[in-house]
Design a protein around this motif. Structure first.
Motif, mmCIF file in Angstrom:
data_model
loop_
_atom_site.group_PDB
_atom_site.id
_atom_site.type_symbol
_atom_site.label_atom_id
_atom_site.label_comp_id
_atom_site.label_asym_id
_atom_site.label_seq_id
_atom_site.Cartn_x
_atom_site.Cartn_y
_atom_site.Cartn_z
ATOM 1 N N THR A 48 4.954 -1.834 26.178
ATOM 2 C CA THR A 48 3.512 -1.883 26.388
ATOM 3 C C THR A 48 3.109 -3.339 26.532
ATOM 4 N N ASP A 49 1.979 -3.575 27.123
ATOM 5 C CA ASP A 49 1.500 -4.922 27.396
ATOM 6 C C ASP A 49 1.230 -5.670 26.095
ATOM 7 N N ASP A 50 1.871 -6.820 25.915
ATOM 8 C CA ASP A 50 1.665 -7.648 24.725
ATOM 9 C C ASP A 50 0.616 -8.733 24.950
ATOM 10 N N THR A 51 -0.011 -8.765 26.107
ATOM 11 C CA THR A 51 -1.015 -9.775 26.400
ATOM 12 C C THR A 51 -2.306 -9.431 25.671
ATOM 13 N N ALA A 52 -2.733 -10.329 24.791
ATOM 14 C CA ALA A 52 -3.944 -10.080 24.010
ATOM 15 C C ALA A 52 -5.131 -9.863 24.936
ATOM 16 N N GLY A 53 -5.980 -8.935 24.552
ATOM 17 C CA GLY A 53 -7.183 -8.668 25.334
ATOM 18 C C GLY A 53 -7.630 -7.232 25.175
ATOM 19 N N SER A 54 -8.746 -6.919 25.793
ATOM 20 C CA SER A 54 -9.325 -5.590 25.620
ATOM 21 C C SER A 54 -8.473 -4.482 26.206
ATOM 22 N N ALA A 55 -7.755 -4.744 27.300
ATOM 23 C CA ALA A 55 -6.913 -3.695 27.893
ATOM 24 C C ALA A 55 -5.825 -3.281 26.923
ATOM 25 N N ARG A 56 -5.182 -4.259 26.302
ATOM 26 C CA ARG A 56 -4.134 -3.949 25.322
ATOM 27 C C ARG A 56 -4.722 -3.226 24.123
ATOM 28 N N GLU A 57 -5.834 -3.711 23.630
ATOM 29 C CA GLU A 57 -6.459 -3.081 22.457
ATOM 30 C C GLU A 57 -6.839 -1.638 22.756
ATOM 31 N N ASN A 58 -7.396 -1.386 23.937
ATOM 32 C CA ASN A 58 -7.776 -0.022 24.312
ATOM 33 C C ASN A 58 -6.552 0.877 24.425
ATOM 34 N N LEU A 59 -5.494 0.367 25.039
ATOM 35 C CA LEU A 59 -4.267 1.148 25.175
ATOM 36 C C LEU A 59 -3.706 1.494 23.808
ATOM 37 N N TRP A 60 -3.566 0.487 22.955
ATOM 38 C CA TRP A 60 -2.996 0.736 21.622
ATOM 39 C C TRP A 60 -3.872 1.690 20.811
ATOM 40 N N ARG A 61 -5.178 1.555 20.937
ATOM 41 C CA ARG A 61 -6.087 2.448 20.201
ATOM 42 C C ARG A 61 -5.897 3.888 20.659
ATOM 43 N N GLU A 62 -5.761 4.093 21.973
ATOM 44 C CA GLU A 62 -5.556 5.449 22.490
ATOM 45 C C GLU A 62 -4.201 6.015 22.092
ATOM 46 N N LEU A 63 -3.168 5.188 22.117
ATOM 47 C CA LEU A 63 -1.849 5.666 21.688
ATOM 48 C C LEU A 63 -1.901 6.132 20.238
ATOM 49 N N GLN A 64 -2.571 5.358 19.399
ATOM 50 C CA GLN A 64 -2.689 5.729 17.987
ATOM 51 C C GLN A 64 -3.530 6.994 17.827
ATOM 52 N N ALA A 65 -4.641 7.081 18.535
ATOM 53 C CA ALA A 65 -5.507 8.259 18.442
ATOM 54 C C ALA A 65 -4.796 9.520 18.912
ATOM 55 N N ALA A 66 -3.895 9.370 19.865
ATOM 56 C CA ALA A 66 -3.154 10.521 20.395
ATOM 57 C C ALA A 66 -2.041 10.968 19.455
ATOM 58 N N VAL A 110 1.598 14.172 23.960
ATOM 59 C CA VAL A 110 2.039 13.929 22.586
ATOM 60 C C VAL A 110 2.058 15.231 21.796
ATOM 61 N N GLN A 111 1.054 16.058 21.978
ATOM 62 C CA GLN A 111 0.998 17.339 21.272
ATOM 63 C C GLN A 111 2.182 18.229 21.643
ATOM 64 N N GLN A 112 2.509 18.293 22.924
ATOM 65 C CA GLN A 112 3.636 19.106 23.369
ATOM 66 C C GLN A 112 4.960 18.562 22.815
ATOM 67 N N ALA A 113 5.111 17.266 22.812
ATOM 68 C CA ALA A 113 6.332 16.667 22.277
ATOM 69 C C ALA A 113 6.465 16.982 20.795
ATOM 70 N N HIS A 114 5.386 16.827 20.042
ATOM 71 C CA HIS A 114 5.422 17.119 18.607
ATOM 72 C C HIS A 114 5.706 18.608 18.360
ATOM 73 N N ALA A 115 5.104 19.465 19.159
ATOM 74 C CA ALA A 115 5.328 20.908 19.005
ATOM 75 C C ALA A 115 6.789 21.266 19.237
ATOM 76 N N ALA A 116 7.457 20.501 20.089
ATOM 77 C CA ALA A 116 8.878 20.744 20.382
ATOM 78 C C ALA A 116 9.795 20.026 19.396
ATOM 79 N N GLY A 117 9.187 19.339 18.419
ATOM 80 C CA GLY A 117 9.987 18.665 17.400
ATOM 81 C C GLY A 117 10.392 17.239 17.734
#
Length: 69
Positions: A38-56, A23-30
């Motif tokens: 992404t997985d729409d199935t409710a549960g901890s795997a989805r929540e963890n994935l979405w949290r990491e995508l947002q944090a990144a 993500v940093q490299q993509a942003h640096a390149a504009g």
């Protein structure tokens, strides 16, 4: 294969770092980063994935579950 599938099964240190670097490299390149199919199935795997995508700093996450996001 969508690129996010490489980060579906977290090996926290290495994969988190790879995602953040990507993500940093993509942003640096504009570029904005968008993840779709992404997985729409409710549960901890989805929540963890979405949290990491947002944090990144992913700019857009496509989902059919907007309230869940």
């Amino acid at each position: 294969m969508p690129i996010w599938t490489r980060w579906r099964r977290w090996s926290p240190a290495a994969e988190r770092e790879a995602l953040h670097d990507y993500v940093q490299q993509a942003h640096a390149a504009g570029y904005r980063v968008r993840f779709w199919a992404t997985d729409d199935t409710a549960g901890s795997a989805r929540e963890n994935l979405w949290r990491e995508l947002q944090a990144a700093g992913v700019d857009h996450t496509t989902t059919d579950d907007l309230p869940g996001l």
